[in-house]
Design a protein around this motif. Structure first.
Motif, PDB file in Angstrom:
ATOM      1  N   ILE A   1       0.969  -1.243   0.183  1.00 57.50           N
ATOM      2  CA  ILE A   1      -0.173  -0.060   0.121  1.00 57.50           C
ATOM      3  C   ILE A   1       0.598   1.313   0.021  1.00 57.50           C
ATOM      4  CG2 ILE A   1      -1.989   1.177   1.020  1.00 57.50           C
ATOM      5  CD1 ILE A   1      -2.348  -1.276   2.838  1.00 57.50           C
ATOM      6  N   ILE A   2       0.717   2.179  -1.152  1.00 58.52           N
ATOM      7  CA  ILE A   2       1.664   3.257  -0.985  1.00 58.52           C
ATOM      8  C   ILE A   2       0.944   4.373  -0.567  1.00 58.52           C
ATOM      9  CG2 ILE A   2       2.814   2.142  -3.136  1.00 58.52           C
ATOM     10  CD1 ILE A   2       1.385   4.306  -4.925  1.00 58.52           C
ATOM     11  N   GLU A   3      -0.159   4.605  -0.249  1.00 58.17           N
ATOM     12  CA  GLU A   3      -1.178   5.550   0.288  1.00 58.17           C
ATOM     13  C   GLU A   3      -1.000   6.976  -0.734  1.00 58.17           C
ATOM     14  OE1 GLU A   3      -3.858   5.919   1.761  1.00 58.17           O
ATOM     15  OE2 GLU A   3      -3.250   5.518   4.169  1.00 58.17           O
ATOM     16  N   SER A   4      -1.472   6.516  -1.868  1.00 59.74           N
ATOM     17  CA  SER A   4      -1.295   7.513  -3.220  1.00 59.74           C
ATOM     18  C   SER A   4      -1.964   8.775  -2.807  1.00 59.74           C
ATOM     19  CB  SER A   4      -1.790   6.978  -4.501  1.00 59.74           C
ATOM     20  OG  SER A   4      -3.181   6.537  -4.137  1.00 59.74           O
ATOM     21  N   GLY A   5      -2.956   8.785  -1.941  1.00 58.48           N
ATOM     22  CA  GLY A   5      -3.652  10.071  -1.661  1.00 58.48           C
ATOM     23  C   GLY A   5      -2.726  10.992  -0.894  1.00 58.48           C
ATOM     24  N   GLU A   6      -1.935  10.665  -0.061  1.00 55.97           N
ATOM     25  CA  GLU A   6      -0.991  11.177   0.612  1.00 55.97           C
ATOM     26  C   GLU A   6       0.432  11.654  -0.106  1.00 55.97           C
ATOM     27  OE1 GLU A   6      -1.541  12.270   4.346  1.00 55.97           O
ATOM     28  OE2 GLU A   6      -3.287  12.085   3.025  1.00 55.97           O
ATOM     29  N   LEU A   7       0.793  10.898  -0.901  1.00 55.52           N
ATOM     30  CA  LEU A   7       1.868  11.183  -1.731  1.00 55.52           C
ATOM     31  C   LEU A   7       1.586  12.144  -2.717  1.00 55.52           C
ATOM     32  CD1 LEU A   7       3.148   7.694  -2.587  1.00 55.52           C
ATOM     33  CD2 LEU A   7       3.992   9.044  -0.729  1.00 55.52           C
TER      34      LEU A   7
ATOM     35  N   ASP B   1       2.454  13.081  -8.959  1.00 52.53           N
ATOM     36  CA  ASP B   1       2.684  11.833  -9.946  1.00 52.53           C
ATOM     37  C   ASP B   1       3.983  11.278  -9.578  1.00 52.53           C
ATOM     38  OD1 ASP B   1       0.003  12.356 -10.910  1.00 52.53           O
ATOM     39  OD2 ASP B   1       0.861  13.083 -12.894  1.00 52.53           O
ATOM     40  N   LYS B   2       5.297  12.187  -9.435  1.00 50.83           N
ATOM     41  CA  LYS B   2       6.355  11.802  -9.340  1.00 50.83           C
ATOM     42  C   LYS B   2       6.957  10.912  -8.038  1.00 50.83           C
ATOM     43  CE  LYS B   2      11.127  13.510  -8.877  1.00 50.83           C
ATOM     44  NZ  LYS B   2      11.764  14.775  -8.718  1.00 50.83           N
ATOM     45  N   LEU B   3       6.036  11.253  -6.945  1.00 51.70           N
ATOM     46  CA  LEU B   3       6.247  10.424  -5.602  1.00 51.70           C
ATOM     47  C   LEU B   3       5.367   9.110  -5.749  1.00 51.70           C
ATOM     48  CD1 LEU B   3       6.050  12.851  -2.575  1.00 51.70           C
ATOM     49  CD2 LEU B   3       7.804  11.142  -3.300  1.00 51.70           C
ATOM     50  N   ILE B   4       4.192   9.040  -6.499  1.00 48.90           N
ATOM     51  CA  ILE B   4       3.230   7.882  -6.792  1.00 48.90           C
ATOM     52  C   ILE B   4       3.971   6.714  -7.610  1.00 48.90           C
ATOM     53  CG2 ILE B   4       1.223   7.020  -7.716  1.00 48.90           C
ATOM     54  CD1 ILE B   4      -0.200   9.736  -7.011  1.00 48.90           C
ATOM     55  N   THR B   5       4.871   7.499  -8.568  1.00 49.13           N
ATOM     56  CA  THR B   5       5.599   6.575  -9.455  1.00 49.13           C
ATOM     57  C   THR B   5       6.757   5.999  -8.858  1.00 49.13           C
ATOM     58  OG1 THR B   5       5.061   7.906 -11.542  1.00 49.13           O
ATOM     59  CG2 THR B   5       7.064   6.506 -11.611  1.00 49.13           C
ATOM     60  N   LYS B   6       7.518   6.846  -8.015  1.00 52.29           N
ATOM     61  CA  LYS B   6       8.479   6.411  -7.296  1.00 52.29           C
ATOM     62  C   LYS B   6       8.258   5.307  -6.169  1.00 52.29           C
ATOM     63  CE  LYS B   6      12.193   7.513  -7.159  1.00 52.29           C
ATOM     64  NZ  LYS B   6      13.394   6.821  -7.703  1.00 52.29           N
TER      65      LYS B   6
ATOM     66  N   THR C   1      -5.047   2.909   2.108  1.00 54.35           N
ATOM     67  CA  THR C   1      -5.458   2.136   3.272  1.00 54.35           C
ATOM     68  C   THR C   1      -7.128   2.346   3.460  1.00 54.35           C
ATOM     69  OG1 THR C   1      -5.355   4.193   4.652  1.00 54.35           O
ATOM     70  CG2 THR C   1      -3.403   2.713   4.530  1.00 54.35           C
ATOM     71  N   GLY C   2      -7.629   3.378   2.844  1.00 51.51           N
ATOM     72  CA  GLY C   2      -8.944   3.723   2.962  1.00 51.51           C
ATOM     73  C   GLY C   2      -9.110   4.596   4.068  1.00 51.51           C
ATOM     74  N   LYS C   3      -8.340   5.022   4.885  1.00 53.93           N
ATOM     75  CA  LYS C   3      -8.365   5.726   6.150  1.00 53.93           C
ATOM     76  C   LYS C   3      -7.686   7.196   5.925  1.00 53.93           C
ATOM     77  CE  LYS C   3      -9.432   1.936   8.514  1.00 53.93           C
ATOM     78  NZ  LYS C   3     -10.904   1.780   9.003  1.00 53.93           N
ATOM     79  N   VAL C   4      -7.372   7.664   4.823  1.00 53.68           N
ATOM     80  CA  VAL C   4      -6.953   8.921   4.891  1.00 53.68           C
ATOM     81  C   VAL C   4      -8.102   9.769   3.971  1.00 53.68           C
ATOM     82  CG1 VAL C   4      -4.682   8.548   5.024  1.00 53.68           C
ATOM     83  CG2 VAL C   4      -5.611   8.251   2.715  1.00 53.68           C
ATOM     84  N   PRO C   5      -8.127  11.249   3.824  1.00 51.37           N
ATOM     85  CA  PRO C   5      -9.090  11.913   3.042  1.00 51.37           C
ATOM     86  C   PRO C   5      -9.116  11.491   1.601  1.00 51.37           C
ATOM     87  CG  PRO C   5      -7.893  13.192   4.503  1.00 51.37           C
ATOM     88  CD  PRO C   5      -7.240  12.014   4.448  1.00 51.37           C
TER      89      PRO C   5
END
Length: 247
Positions: free
Chosen positions: A138-144, A147-152, A169-173
């Motif tokens: 789980i990378i927690e894309s909504g907090e990253l 795009d650059k961080l999501i790719t990394k 996680t389903g636990k962030v905004p």
């Protein structure tokens, strides 16, 4: 209507039916398993806290649903537990019978520029899973956010040996989004590795699922849309899917 039916039928077979509430009890997990209607389709897995892995296994066996896998989460949801604790909880979960481990990366470390810590969590978790369990990262894309961080993060997950890369996680905004999905799937495609993808959090209806299925098909092709390589993490999607299939 046929397209909607087909999407519903596919969505249920790709679902990790999830209950990850701090208030969960054994009876909640029993209710979760009881919500599965095999005549309308069974999910690929159920995802519960480690304490309930045994309960889920027993409840599935009682309904002759042993083919449904049991997934659990580690380093969840904040991603900031010490690595030794994460490995310990991974090993305990596997002993309890978990088939799949959904690991939250230390995403705050990644945001701070610390890639090596993230990679170590993934590699050590993969080692702990060995051949006994699949590792979903789980990378927690909504907090990253970017795009650059999501790719990394996706690339680190692949490098570390992840079987799947999961959005959230389903636990962030902000949880699964089509934008993050496109970035993650593009990174998986570019890697040339056979790595699955899981969209989690916010996929609540067949209409939502349809958009993810269409996007995935356009990037990865039809063959990718099977439980070995694609999942939805969802708690309320099942009831909407069944409504469509019952019609």
């Amino acid at each position: 209507m046929t397209e909607q039916y087909d999407n519903a039928q596919l969505a249920v077979s790709l679902m990790d039916l999830t209950s990850l509430n701090s208030s969960d009890t054994t009876s909640d997990i029993q209710l979760l398993i009881n919500s599965i209607n095999p005549t309308l389709g069974t999910p690929a897995a159920v995802c519960v806290y480690s304490d309930f892995v045994d309960d889920a296994k027993i409840a599935l066996a009682a309904r002759e649903l042993n083919h449904v896998k049991v997934a659990t989460v580690t380093n969840f949801p904040a991603g900031d537990a010490p690595l030794s604790d994460v490995i310990n909880e991974t090993l305990i979960a596997i002993e309890r019978g978990a088939d799949e481990i959904d690991l939250v990366i230390p995403y705050k470390a990644l945001i701070a520029g610390d890639e090596s810590t993230v990679l170590e969590y993934i590699q050590q978790s993969k080692k702990a899973c060995a051949a006994r369990a699949q590792l979903k990262v789980i990378i927690e894309s909504g907090e990253l956010k970017i795009d650059k961080l999501i790719t990394k993060a996706t690339n680190l997950a692949i490098q570390g040996g992840a079987d799947f890369v999961k959005t959230s996680t389903g636990k962030v905004p902000v949880n699964a989004t089509l934008e993050a999905t496109k970035v993650m799937l593009s990174a998986i495609k570019q890697s040339g590795e056979v790595v699955g993808f899981k969209a989690a959090g916010g996929v609540k209806t067949v209409a939502d699922a349809k958009d993810y299925l269409a996007l995935t098909r356009s990037i990865m092709g039809d063959d990718y849309l099977q439980a070995d390589t694609f999942r939805f993490g969802a708690s309320s999607l099942l009831s909407d899917v069944y409504k469509v299939l019952e019609k």
